[in-house]
Design a protein around this motif. Structure first.
Motif, PDB file in Angstrom:
ATOM      1  N   PRO A 301     -13.726   0.058 113.924  1.00 26.59           N
ATOM      2  CA  PRO A 301     -13.605   0.221 112.470  1.00 26.59           C
ATOM      3  C   PRO A 301     -14.771  -0.437 111.715  1.00 26.59           C
ATOM      4  O   PRO A 301     -15.331  -1.437 112.190  1.00 26.59           O
ATOM      5  CB  PRO A 301     -12.287  -0.507 112.143  1.00 26.59           C
ATOM      6  CG  PRO A 301     -12.002  -1.378 113.325  1.00 26.59           C
ATOM      7  CD  PRO A 301     -12.639  -0.729 114.512  1.00 26.59           C
ATOM      8  N   ALA A 302     -15.134   0.136 110.572  1.00 26.82           N
ATOM      9  CA  ALA A 302     -16.287  -0.376 109.809  1.00 26.82           C
ATOM     10  C   ALA A 302     -15.899  -1.587 108.969  1.00 26.82           C
ATOM     11  O   ALA A 302     -16.013  -1.593 107.744  1.00 26.82           O
ATOM     12  CB  ALA A 302     -16.844   0.747 108.935  1.00 26.82           C
ATOM     13  N   VAL A 303     -15.418  -2.631 109.632  1.00 24.43           N
ATOM     14  CA  VAL A 303     -15.046  -3.879 108.942  1.00 24.43           C
ATOM     15  C   VAL A 303     -16.212  -4.865 109.108  1.00 24.43           C
ATOM     16  O   VAL A 303     -17.091  -4.654 109.948  1.00 24.43           O
ATOM     17  CB  VAL A 303     -13.727  -4.459 109.524  1.00 24.43           C
ATOM     18  CG1 VAL A 303     -12.556  -3.547 109.193  1.00 24.43           C
ATOM     19  CG2 VAL A 303     -13.832  -4.652 111.036  1.00 24.43           C
ATOM     20  N   PRO A 304     -16.244  -5.970 108.316  1.00 25.68           N
ATOM     21  CA  PRO A 304     -17.396  -6.887 108.397  1.00 25.68           C
ATOM     22  C   PRO A 304     -17.647  -7.427 109.809  1.00 25.68           C
ATOM     23  O   PRO A 304     -18.794  -7.647 110.199  1.00 25.68           O
ATOM     24  CB  PRO A 304     -17.009  -8.032 107.449  1.00 25.68           C
ATOM     25  CG  PRO A 304     -16.039  -7.437 106.499  1.00 25.68           C
ATOM     26  CD  PRO A 304     -15.311  -6.356 107.234  1.00 25.68           C
ATOM     27  N   ARG A 306     -17.534  -5.979 112.576  1.00 27.11           N
ATOM     28  CA  ARG A 306     -18.343  -5.052 113.379  1.00 27.11           C
ATOM     29  C   ARG A 306     -19.828  -5.309 113.100  1.00 27.11           C
ATOM     30  O   ARG A 306     -20.637  -5.411 114.017  1.00 27.11           O
ATOM     31  CB  ARG A 306     -17.966  -3.609 113.036  1.00 27.11           C
ATOM     32  CG  ARG A 306     -18.731  -2.575 113.819  1.00 27.11           C
ATOM     33  CD  ARG A 306     -18.129  -1.202 113.551  1.00 27.11           C
ATOM     34  NE  ARG A 306     -18.871  -0.156 114.214  1.00 27.11           N
ATOM     35  CZ  ARG A 306     -19.911   0.474 113.674  1.00 27.11           C
ATOM     36  NH1 ARG A 306     -20.311   0.155 112.462  1.00 27.11           N
ATOM     37  NH2 ARG A 306     -20.528   1.416 114.337  1.00 27.11           N
ATOM     38  N   LYS A 307     -20.172  -5.457 111.841  1.00 25.10           N
ATOM     39  CA  LYS A 307     -21.559  -5.736 111.455  1.00 25.10           C
ATOM     40  C   LYS A 307     -22.001  -7.089 112.036  1.00 25.10           C
ATOM     41  O   LYS A 307     -23.139  -7.256 112.493  1.00 25.10           O
ATOM     42  CB  LYS A 307     -21.633  -5.715 109.917  1.00 25.10           C
ATOM     43  CG  LYS A 307     -22.891  -6.297 109.314  1.00 25.10           C
ATOM     44  CD  LYS A 307     -24.023  -5.270 109.355  1.00 25.10           C
ATOM     45  CE  LYS A 307     -25.231  -5.673 108.539  1.00 25.10           C
ATOM     46  NZ  LYS A 307     -25.935  -6.831 109.024  1.00 25.10           N
ATOM     47  N   GLN A 308     -21.078  -8.063 112.016  1.00 25.33           N
ATOM     48  CA  GLN A 308     -21.442  -9.395 112.537  1.00 25.33           C
ATOM     49  C   GLN A 308     -21.684  -9.346 114.046  1.00 25.33           C
ATOM     50  O   GLN A 308     -22.554 -10.063 114.563  1.00 25.33           O
ATOM     51  CB  GLN A 308     -20.343 -10.409 112.183  1.00 25.33           C
ATOM     52  CG  GLN A 308     -20.335 -10.737 110.687  1.00 25.33           C
ATOM     53  CD  GLN A 308     -18.998 -11.238 110.198  1.00 25.33           C
ATOM     54  OE1 GLN A 308     -18.218 -11.816 110.937  1.00 25.33           O
ATOM     55  NE2 GLN A 308     -18.710 -11.012 108.930  1.00 25.33           N
ATOM     56  N   LEU A 309     -20.931  -8.496 114.764  1.00 27.12           N
ATOM     57  CA  LEU A 309     -21.167  -8.355 116.200  1.00 27.12           C
ATOM     58  C   LEU A 309     -22.505  -7.645 116.464  1.00 27.12           C
ATOM     59  O   LEU A 309     -23.202  -7.955 117.435  1.00 27.12           O
ATOM     60  CB  LEU A 309     -20.010  -7.588 116.864  1.00 27.12           C
ATOM     61  CG  LEU A 309     -18.712  -8.395 117.034  1.00 27.12           C
ATOM     62  CD1 LEU A 309     -17.526  -7.477 117.345  1.00 27.12           C
ATOM     63  CD2 LEU A 309     -18.862  -9.454 118.134  1.00 27.12           C
ATOM     64  N   ILE A 310     -22.862  -6.717 115.585  1.00 20.80           N
ATOM     65  CA  ILE A 310     -24.168  -6.047 115.695  1.00 20.80           C
ATOM     66  C   ILE A 310     -25.278  -7.076 115.462  1.00 20.80           C
ATOM     67  O   ILE A 310     -26.238  -7.173 116.234  1.00 20.80           O
ATOM     68  CB  ILE A 310     -24.275  -4.868 114.685  1.00 20.80           C
ATOM     69  CG1 ILE A 310     -23.306  -3.749 115.077  1.00 20.80           C
ATOM     70  CG2 ILE A 310     -25.721  -4.349 114.589  1.00 20.80           C
ATOM     71  CD1 ILE A 310     -23.167  -2.623 114.066  1.00 20.80           C
ATOM     72  N   ASP A 311     -25.124  -7.883 114.406  1.00 21.04           N
ATOM     73  CA  ASP A 311     -26.122  -8.922 114.102  1.00 21.04           C
ATOM     74  C   ASP A 311     -26.239  -9.932 115.245  1.00 21.04           C
ATOM     75  O   ASP A 311     -27.323 -10.418 115.553  1.00 21.04           O
ATOM     76  CB  ASP A 311     -25.751  -9.670 112.816  1.00 21.04           C
ATOM     77  CG  ASP A 311     -25.924  -8.800 111.578  1.00 21.04           C
ATOM     78  OD1 ASP A 311     -26.556  -7.729 111.701  1.00 21.04           O
ATOM     79  OD2 ASP A 311     -25.421  -9.179 110.507  1.00 21.04           O
ATOM     80  N   LEU A 312     -25.087 -10.221 115.872  1.00 20.35           N
ATOM     81  CA  LEU A 312     -25.085 -11.178 116.982  1.00 20.35           C
ATOM     82  C   LEU A 312     -25.902 -10.638 118.158  1.00 20.35           C
ATOM     83  O   LEU A 312     -26.706 -11.368 118.765  1.00 20.35           O
ATOM     84  CB  LEU A 312     -23.635 -11.468 117.409  1.00 20.35           C
ATOM     85  CG  LEU A 312     -23.430 -12.405 118.596  1.00 20.35           C
ATOM     86  CD1 LEU A 312     -24.108 -13.737 118.368  1.00 20.35           C
ATOM     87  CD2 LEU A 312     -21.939 -12.623 118.838  1.00 20.35           C
ATOM     88  N   ALA A 313     -25.717  -9.347 118.457  1.00 20.59           N
ATOM     89  CA  ALA A 313     -26.482  -8.734 119.556  1.00 20.59           C
ATOM     90  C   ALA A 313     -27.984  -8.813 119.247  1.00 20.59           C
ATOM     91  O   ALA A 313     -28.797  -9.114 120.123  1.00 20.59           O
ATOM     92  CB  ALA A 313     -26.053  -7.282 119.747  1.00 20.59           C
TER      93      ALA A 313
END
Ligand code: IPE
Ligand code: IPE
Ligand code: MG
Ligand code: MG
Length: 321
Positions: A301-304, A306-313
């Protein structure tokens, strides 16, 4: 981006994780408490518990059990570092002297064992037998990897063996950090599988970057000694690339034959690798793993979170610490 900025949204949760860790050592020998306090206060990036928290929050895992699991994961990681530094004879970690630099071998081993036991106890408090099973299995994989590295993995240029080794010592715990959170959230099999794979890919990227930083990092920034891997006969990805591309170099020939190098040969090889293209090639490989990890999140889901896990990668492959 520094981890402080990256983990801004889960700062309170991470503090709860630390409190849960601290609570494990009260009522025991005061020196255990002092040792753990020092290790915690020295920092550490807290990437693994952050993965557990973010994955769990992404799919609405129950909060208390998530914090408990994240604490189990960070404590297991801490215990492996205590033993790893003893095995490697390493004197600096997180910018402070290691336990083995100040305490006897016996006291260091026992403190590591104590922390492993606390981690296992925390994992059991998730009340999930599959999670406890996964947690124990991960510990067997890490120990088996370390024993393999110690007994048969030195001075060997072997790509397949390298990937198996970094999976065992690092990616397996990242995988478990993500997968256990999905299990606590009772996510579907396909969702759990894609999150497990996210953990696997960032874990592989993380260790490749750690191996690069052992050549290119600054001790003051990384907080641990640099250049130790090759000196200990540990062949990592930058060395593998270098040796593959300089197969007529006498030092490379020696390594390819599985022979260990003298201090002089090692120092020259470290310098050569540092200024070679092998560093860039290894970085590209780490970035590819991070990109694969990001792809694993596409159906989430497009929740915050998800973005934080992308930034973490992305952070994992951009970091210098
Ligand atoms: C160090 O891990 C051990 C490896 C697997 C390379 P980290 O670099 O995450 O250590 P801390 O927790 O931030 O000190
Ligand atoms: C440590 O790997 C992995 C475990 C503790 C299982 P490294 O030996 O590469 O970690 P650092 O470089 O000492 O942090
Ligand atoms: Mg080490
Ligand atoms: Mg290392």
């Amino acid at each position: 981006m520094k981890t402080a900025a990256l983990f801004h949204f889960i700062q309170d949760d991470l503090l709860q994780v630390e409190d849960r860790i601290r609570a494990q050592v009260s009522g025991y020998h005061p020196d255990i408490k002092i040792a753990l306090e020092l290790i915690l206060a020295a920092g550490g990036k807290r990437i693994r518990p952050a993965v557990t928290l973010l994955v769990g929050k992404l799919i609405s895992a129950p909060h208390e059990r998530l914090v408990t699991m994240a604490a189990a994961i960070e404590l297991l990681h801490t215990a492996t570092l205590v033993h790893d530094d003893l095995i490697d004879g390493s004197l600096l970690r997180r910018g402070i002297p290691t336990l083995n630099s100040r305490w006897s071998t016996s006291a260091t081993i026992l403190t590591g064992d104590f922390l492993f036991a606390c981690a296992a106890r925390l994992a059991s408090q998730t009340d999930s037998v599959p999670v406890i099973d996964l947690f124990s299995k991960t510990l067997t994989i890490i120990c088996n990897g370390e024993i393999t590295q110690l007994l048969s993995g030195r001075c060997q240029v072997n790509r397949k063996e390298y990937y198996e080794r970094i999976y065992a010592k690092t990616a397996s715990l990242f995988e478990t950090s993500a997968c256990s959170a999905a299990m606590i959230a009772t996510a579907s099999d396909s969702c759990t599988e894609s999150l497990r794979q996210y953990g696997y890919e960032i874990g592989m990227a993380f260790q490749i970057m750690d191996d690069i930083l052992d050549f290119t990092g600054q001790q003051a920034t990384v907080g641990k000694p640099i250049g130790g891997d090759l000196r200990q006969g540990l062949v990592t990805l930058p060395t593998i690339y270098y040796v593959e591309q300089h197969a007529d170099n006498p030092t490379a020939i020696k390594l390819l034959k599985g022979e260990c190098l003298s201090e002089n040969e090692t120092a020259t090889l470290i310098e050569a690798i540092r200024s070679s293209n092998s560093i860039k090639q290894s970085q590209i490989e780490a970035s590819e793993s991070a990109q694969k990890a990001i792809l694993c999140l596409r159906d989430q889901p497009a929740v915050p979170e998800r973005k934080q896990l992308i930034d973490l990668a992305q952070y994992i492959v951009d970091r210098d610490t």
